[in-house]
Design an enzyme around this catalytic site. Structure first.
Site, short mmCIF file in Angstrom:
data_model
loop_
_atom_site.label_atom_id
_atom_site.label_comp_id
_atom_site.label_asym_id
_atom_site.label_seq_id
_atom_site.Cartn_x
_atom_site.Cartn_y
_atom_site.Cartn_z
N ASP A 307 0.89 -1.26 -0.04
CA ASP A 307 -0.10 -0.07 -0.13
C ASP A 307 1.05 1.20 -0.04
O ASP A 307 1.81 1.16 0.63
CB ASP A 307 -0.93 0.06 1.29
CG ASP A 307 -2.10 -0.72 1.04
OD1 ASP A 307 -2.58 -0.99 -0.29
OD2 ASP A 307 -2.84 -1.27 2.04
N ALA A 379 -18.06 10.78 1.28
CA ALA A 379 -17.72 9.97 0.14
C ALA A 379 -18.42 9.86 -1.03
O ALA A 379 -17.98 9.71 -2.20
CB ALA A 379 -17.95 8.19 0.48
#
EC number: 7.2.2.6
Length: 682
Positions: A307, A379
């Site tokens: 990541d 979001a």
């Protein structure tokens, strides 16, 4: 991590290991190690022969036979001791975890909500699906998910980290572990496991390794050792009729000594200890592996999925530049960006306020006195901002602001598109600021690549490991950061489905893939990866999908996990090389001594000029036993590991452990022979 590290030869562990080594002398324990089982049978046989010689039932030197028998038993004991010491170190680590488990009572709620009627029940009677209430000062009685509330939790008993962590309902921080303590507030928890199946129970079982199954490489090596043992057993068995035909039959004691010195007893005696110690070293790095298979797979990994945030970069993006649109001055952009960020408590939002203050002396305004309406980030909208004095200011992602502008009848300027691409190519994240339908410009958010990470990736590349950065950034930003960090490839705008597809693609090419994850959305990819390190701070689903759990919740730990796995494989390979090379040197000591009377020509092989046939055979048997003890520290700690290519590593190991395995026995056997001669023992 503050967990106490065990000394290599802790006195209490050594005493316990010696006791266990004696217990392991029983046939049931010995037959699990075929090589050492042959030595055990040889010890028993020579003991019987010694007794028969001493009683006059058989001709021969009873004292010599007894000495050989004694050192063969010591060889078996030393091999047992190596395994028992490795297991003892793991059990000591497990005992420290057992101290976390406490018999306690839990408040089981009749309804899944705070304030419901609670029944006091023993914690070990809680079942999966039960709802419990824990408050400040309580020990969490089971593994579970927070369904209501938020609290500060002390997880030091599990992780060794003294800093408390926040656990709350919803999101990726809802998972709690039994045995940890609530420091403040309260939580309503739904138990996710039955008694005996908690994370702590699994940790203890894994660390103790009582049911440790052999890994595929370990099984393959064991088969090779068995094959070598059978070959040498058949070869030794044929020597007696040859010597008898020559008129001077070799004694059974000498043949047993010859067999034991020929078979690979060194690696045979240390193989189990190496496997147990590999899992123990992983725990020393605060990583719990579900099995030795997982540790071994880490050593074979050739693709790392990493990541970006927190692993490759520091993860705290900071505003670095205001880039105004055509016809807009930079101060106007900075003022609007600061206003839009006044209520934004994220690190990025605070950095925008600070940058505007530093560049243009724009003082942070009192939020309450503005009488403004703040629009939080969601979001769905992917933007935030402020409505003040008929001004509507927003900041957000390029796509979100483009939709906002067009919805308000405006036009997104082409020059801003160019500026967005420019920021992305530099490895920064672009945020666009708009007032009404007028685009004011771009804020560049720069994430800092960790120091030294490029060098670590270069080392991994040398070892033949491909590094792939996983990020949600757009392709331009991802490409720039990938180039700066020195990774081999990247996956931009990553989704759980894209991660899973990428892992399957690499596995279809015959590669072994390692990755880290902490969220429920990572679970499918973790379950698919060959080495899957779940973060302890992550969700229960992630921890169940992975085959390792990092108690420190540090994504960078994946690189260390691979190093430990490779070190275990290198240790096994190095000691196997040393053991087989050892046998070659022992031929020159024991074969001339065993058959010199029958075939005097074999004296030409006595290049060490040993004192007598008896001293040569006894010296070789003594060396064969002692070398196991001297190699125990290496088996437990692992060989010195350096990131090298496979060919360079092979050359290095052949020089050190191959050549060393040839030379050390010549020196050791000669020294033992001199000592036996000087002391008049032969």
């Amino acid at each position: 991590m503050s967990r106490k590290q065990l000394a290599l030869f802790e006195p209490t562990l050594v005493v316990q290991a010696l006791k266990e080594a004696v217990k392991k002398l029983n046939p049931q324990a010995q037959w699990r190690n075929p090589v050492m089982f042959i030595v055990w049978i040889g010890s028993l046989l020579t003991t019987c022969i010694s007794i028969a010689m001493a009683s006059g039932a058989m001709p021969g030197n009873a004292l010599f036979s007894a000495a050989i028998s004694g050192w063969l038993w010591i060889t078996v004991l030393f091999a047992n001791f190596a395994e028992a010491l490795a297991e003892g170190r793991s059990k000591a680590q497990a005992n420290s975890l057992k101290g976390v488990k406490k018999t306690a009572f839990a408040r089981k709620l009749r309804e899944p909500k705070y304030g419901a009627v609670a029944d006091k029940v023993p914690a070990d009677q809680l079942r999966k699906g039960d709802i419990v209430l824990v408050e400040a000062g309580d020990i969490i009685p089971c593994d579970g998910e927070v369904i209501e509330g938020g609290a500060s939790v002390d997880e030091s008993a599990i992780t060794g980290e003294s800093a408390p962590v926040i656990r709350e309902s919803g999101g990726d921080f809802a998972s709690v572990t039994g045995g940890t303590r609530i420091l403040s507030d309260w939580l309503v928890i739904e138990c996710s496991v039955n008694p005996g199946e908690t994370f702590l129970d699994r940790m203890i079982a894994m660390v103790e390794g009582a049911q440790r199954r052999k890994t595929p490489n370990e099984i393959a090596l064991t088969i090779l050792l068995i094959a070598l043992t059978i070959v040498f057993l058949l070869a030794t068995a044929t020597l007696w009729p040859f010597s008898a035909w020559g008129g001077n039959a070799v004694s059974v004691t000498v043949l047993v000594a010859l067999l034991v010195c020929l078979i690979p007893t060194t690696i045979g005696g240390l193989l189990s200890a190496i496997g147990v110690a590999g899992m123990s070293r992983m725990l020393g790095a605060n990583v719990i592996a579900t099995s030795g298979r997982a540790v071994e797979a880490a050593g074979d990994v050739d693709v790392l999925l990493l990541d970006k945030t927190g692993t490759i970069t520091l993860g705290n993006r900071q505003a670095s530049e205001f880039i105004p649109a055509q016809g807009v001055d930079e101060k106007t952009l900075a003022d609007a960006a600061q206003l839009a960020s006044l209520a934004d408590e994220t690190p990025e939002g605070r950095s925008i306020v600070i940058l505007a203050k530093q560049r243009f002396n724009l003082r942070e305004r009192d939020v309450q006195s503005l009488h403004a309406t703040f629009v939080p980030f969601t979001a769905q909208s992917r933007m935030s901002g402020i409505n003040i004095d008929n001004r509507m200011i927003r900041k957000g992602s390029v796509d979100a602001i483009r939709r906002h502008v067009e919805a308000n009848g405006g036009h997104f300027p082409a020059d801003v598109d160019q500026k967005v691409d420019q920021v992305a190519r530099q490895g920064a994240t672009p945020l666009v600021v708009v007032e009404g339908s007028r685009v004011l410009g771009v804020i560049a958010l720069k994430d800092i690549v960790k120091g030294g990470i490029k060098e670590r990736f270069a080392q991994l590349r040398k070892m033949g490991i491909k590094t792939v950065m996983i990020t949600g950034d757009n392709r331009l930003t991802a490409a720039a950061i990938a180039a700066e960090a020195g990774v081999d490839d990247f996956l931009a705008e990553a989704t759980p489905e894209a991660k899973l597809a990428l892992i399957r693609q690499y596995q279809a090419e015959g590669r072994l893939v390692a990755m880290t994850g902490d969220g429920t959305n990572d679970a499918p990819a973790l379950a698919q990866a060959d080495v899957a390190v779940a973060m302890n701070s992550g969700t229960q689903a992630a921890k169940e999908a992975g085959n390792m759990v990092d108690l420190d919740s540090n994504p960078t730990k994946l690189i260390e996990v691979v190093h430990i796995g490779k070190q275990m494989l290198m240790t096994r390979g190095s000691l196997t090389t040393f053991s087989i090379a050892n046998d070659v040197a022992k031929y020159f000591a024991i074969i001339p001594a065993a058959f010199a009377a029958t075939y005097p020509q074999l004296n030409a092989l006595n290049i060490m000029r040993l004192h007598s046939p008896d001293s040569a055979i006894l010296s070789a048997v003594i060396f064969n036993a002692l070398i196991i003890v001297f190699l125990i520290p290496l088996a437990l700690k692992g060989v010195s590991y350096k990131p090298l290519t496979a060919s360079a590593m092979l050359r290095r190991n052949l020089w050190i452990y191959g050549l060393g395995g040839l030379l050390v026995p010549f020196i050791g056997i000669k020294v033992i022979d001199l000592l036996l001669t000087v002391c008049g023992l032969v």
